[in-house]
Write a protein that holds these residues in place. Structure first.
Motif, mmCIF file in Angstrom:
data_model
loop_
_atom_site.group_PDB
_atom_site.id
_atom_site.type_symbol
_atom_site.label_atom_id
_atom_site.label_comp_id
_atom_site.label_asym_id
_atom_site.label_seq_id
_atom_site.Cartn_x
_atom_site.Cartn_y
_atom_site.Cartn_z
ATOM 1 N N ALA A 99 52.532 45.712 38.398
ATOM 2 C CA ALA A 99 51.921 44.612 39.145
ATOM 3 C C ALA A 99 50.821 45.113 40.077
ATOM 4 C CB ALA A 99 53.001 43.884 39.948
ATOM 5 N N PHE A 100 51.041 46.286 40.643
ATOM 6 C CA PHE A 100 50.124 46.856 41.623
ATOM 7 C C PHE A 100 48.737 47.074 41.042
ATOM 8 C CE2 PHE A 100 49.569 49.509 45.405
ATOM 9 C CZ PHE A 100 50.427 48.857 46.257
ATOM 10 N N VAL A 101 48.706 47.657 39.858
ATOM 11 C CA VAL A 101 47.430 47.992 39.237
ATOM 12 C C VAL A 101 46.628 46.730 38.936
ATOM 13 C CG1 VAL A 101 46.378 49.070 37.240
ATOM 14 C CG2 VAL A 101 48.366 50.098 38.280
ATOM 15 N N GLN A 102 47.321 45.677 38.503
ATOM 16 C CA GLN A 102 46.614 44.437 38.187
ATOM 17 C C GLN A 102 46.144 43.724 39.445
ATOM 18 O OE1 GLN A 102 45.687 43.019 35.368
ATOM 19 N NE2 GLN A 102 46.519 44.598 34.020
ATOM 20 N N THR A 103 46.944 43.820 40.521
ATOM 21 C CA THR A 103 46.589 43.103 41.746
ATOM 22 C C THR A 103 45.440 43.776 42.474
ATOM 23 O OG1 THR A 103 48.954 42.736 41.895
ATOM 24 C CG2 THR A 103 47.626 41.963 43.727
ATOM 25 N N TYR A 104 45.489 45.099 42.542
ATOM 26 C CA TYR A 104 44.446 45.826 43.271
ATOM 27 C C TYR A 104 43.733 46.779 42.316
ATOM 28 C CZ TYR A 104 47.479 44.166 46.998
ATOM 29 O OH TYR A 104 48.247 43.384 47.803
ATOM 30 N N PRO A 105 42.879 46.249 41.462
ATOM 31 C CA PRO A 105 42.260 47.120 40.452
ATOM 32 C C PRO A 105 41.412 48.234 41.069
ATOM 33 C CG PRO A 105 41.431 44.861 40.302
ATOM 34 C CD PRO A 105 42.458 44.859 41.354
#
Lengths: 307, 309
Positions: B162-168
């Motif tokens: 989720a992290f990578v998608q939220t804060y690209p």
């Protein structure tokens, strides 16, 4: 009272609440401000690093284009529901982790019993040895399993030398038994830790009374100790099962059983890139863990299942 | 409990129950004959050796791989049953980067330790206040907040995804890793600090300081927090050590140089020799052993948040 009026009243009440918390005049309001200030840093981090990403996961799972997060589509959920692969992954995960949990908790009871009831020699060393693996990430556990049961592993070669079979046939690190051992390796220390805490709180006088009244060891354990440590067993089961579900490094390296964390990784790998399905699996997985934990928490104290 | 003291059994059935008998020394006379076998029950004879056998087996399974790995990092070769060719520091030199080999673990480990230190410091800032609020005050939804703070509900793999998608842009940076480690490991900090607070009389401590004229922030920072320093220290050690080798979240988030420690180990499982890998893992073992030693010194039971009372 009509709906808009009641809404207006609620809004007013919330506004008063917020303004008295921000500018307190009484001691009670001041205490409320302190609580708010103390909880604020955690909330800020939980929002930025936890809630927002989880909301993003929901959005990803229903996006038509999961890379640029555009459009709406329920394809990912439909895939999850219809393709038998995912049901198999779910079943694989549950039985495998469930079995590892049962074995770990039983072993944990034995270790905790010995540590708390017997005068063991080198007790500090035993404690250190049992708590050491808690600090090891799954990837190192997998490396240790390979070092023991792999083709060049110590146990494999020892058995091969004794029985005269080839070490390559005996190697079980990348078989499901090796993975199971890896899971138990990670989980036994956690179960033991919880159970030791419970054992320390159990009143030993009842056990002594039972023994002096002529009950055998097993009768004493079954009728006196076991009922007393039951909350600890429940807590250990919850904690162990949850930790087992989250194991990823071990299974990524050994690859011998298809569990949910491995499936998530495969969905975002090159070639089978489907981030929307990965997000949907992740959500089901989180909802399952949260539901499982909260159902479990009805039976035990929160701080006993914490780690 | 005097578990090894065999209870005295007297097979007497004619005597009635003595109302003055006590259940402490085995002088209890019982009227039930079935409870007074002539020889100890099976479980009494085999129970203890059996439990001890299981414990020995568990301890061996848990410790032998670690010891063998550590020892074989000093061996020249591991073909055959036992590693041979002691003592060589060649693999340690490779791993520590003195041999100019690609197996040098130090850059990755230093990167991991720096991130872990950041996460640890952030954890002190967010963990200590909430632990205090949860222990000291009663308030609405306190139990829910408690559960949220001390039960890690989101697994690292899912959080990383989720992290990578939220804060690209920032999700893969050191800052993203620090935030993720901090959230993932915060339960350990909250728990250890909470157990420190629980053993103190917080209300009295606070009232004394306040009545002597200290403001509330000053009371918290100069009276309450120093009293919990053992709990904070234990929490720091645990969160730091765990974050240094975090894999699940890191693997999902990280993209290249330098690889954090655990990801580095994963990428080199195929191209490093077994001995080099043993040395790389042993570096982390040494770290954990020192952590456990310090934790036992300050009253924790090994690598756990449980304290010896």
């Amino acid at each position: 009272m009509s709906v808009p009026e009641s809404t207006a009243a609620s809004v007013r009440r919330v506004r008063t609440f917020v303004s008295t918390t921000a500018r307190p005049t009484t001691e009670r309001e001041r205490e409320r401000r302190r609580i708010a200030i103390m909880c604020l840093p955690f909330f800020a981090l939980a929002t930025v690093a936890g809630f927002v990403p989880l909301a993003m996961l929901v959005r990803m799972s229903v996006a038509a284009d999961a890379v640029w997060i555009e459009g709406w589509s329920l394809d990912a959920w439909r895939t999850l529901l219809t393709e038998p692969t995912y049901r198999r992954v779910a079943w694989n995960t549950v039985w495998f982790v469930g079995l590892a949990t049962i074995v770990s908790v039983v072993l944990g009871v034995a270790v905790a019993h010995a540590l708390e009831r017997y005068d063991l020699p080198f007790e500090r060393a035993v404690v250190a040895a049992v708590s050491f693996p808690i600090a090891l990430p799954g990837i190192i556990v997998a490396i240790l399993v390979i070092a023991m049961l792999g083709r060049q592993g110590l146990v494999t070669n020892a058995i091969a030398a004794v029985t005269g079979t080839s070490a390559i046939d005996l190697a079980s690190a990348t078989a499901i038994t090796g993975l199971f051992l890896g899971y138990v390796y990670s989980l036994v220390p956690r179960a033991t830790m919880v159970l030791r805490g419970t054992y320390a709180e159990v009143n030993t006088q009842a056990e002594e009374a039972a023994r002096s009244l002529g009950a055998s060891r097993w009768e004493t354990f079954y009728h006196v100790t076991l009922p007393e440590i039951r909350p600890g067993i429940a807590a250990a089961t919850i904690l162990t099962f949850r930790s087992g579900l989250a194991i990823f490094g071990t299974v990524l390296l050994l690859q011998s059983h298809h569990v949910v964390t491995l499936q998530i990784q495969r969905e975002i790998s090159v070639g089978t890139y489907r981030p929307d399905v990965a997000a949907a699996i992740g959500l089901v997985y989180v909802v399952f863990i949260v539901a499982f934990t909260f159902v479990g928490l009805r039976f035990v104290r929160t701080d006993t299942v914490a780690i | 409990m005097s578990d090894d003291a065999e209870p005295q059994r007297r097979s007497r059935s004619d005597a009635g129950v003595d109302p003055n008998s006590q259940a402490d020394g085995g002088s209890v006379e019982t009227t039930i004959e079935a409870w007074a076998p002539s020889r100890p029950a099976l479980s009494t004879r085999v129970g203890r050796p059996l439990v001890l056998g299981i414990v020995t087996l568990v301890v061996l399974v848990l410790s032998v791989p670690v010891v063998v790995t550590f020892v074989s990092s000093f061996a020249e070769t591991a073909t055959g049953i036992l590693p041979r060719g002691f003592v060589t520091f060649e693999h340690w030199r490779d791993v520590l980067g003195l041999g100019g080999d690609q197996m040098a673990v130090i850059p990755g480990l230093a990167f991991s330790l720096a991130i872990a230190t950041g996460g640890m410091m952030l954890n002190v800032v967010i963990g200590v206040p909430i632990a205090y609020a949860l222990t000291r005050y009663e308030f609405y939804a306190r139990d829910w907040l408690n559960t949220l703070a001390i039960v890690p509900l989101v697994p690292g793999v899912v959080l990383g995804l989720a992290f990578v998608q939220t804060y690209p842009n920032h999700g893969r940076s050191a800052l993203g890793l620090i935030a993720g480690y901090c959230l993932l490991k915060s339960p350990y900090m909250v728990l250890t600090v909470q157990s420190s607070f629980q053993s103190m009389d917080l209300v009295r401590l606070e009232e004394s300081a306040r009545s002597l004229g200290a403001s509330w922030p000053r009371t918290f920072l100069t009276v309450i927090v120093p009293h919990a320093k053992r709990g904070i220290l234990a929490g720091c050690i645990i969160t730091w050590t765990l974050a240094a080798a975090e894999f699940n979240f890191t693997f999902m988030v990280v993209s290249g140089s330098p690889d954090p420690f655990a990801v580095f180990l994963y990428r080199n499982t195929s191209n490093a020799t077994y001995m080099q890998q043993a040395a790389a893992v042993s570096v982390y073992f040494l770290l954990v052993v020192s952590a456990i030693a310090v934790l036992q010194l300050i009253g924790n039971r090994g690598f756990t948040t449980i304290r010896d009372q």
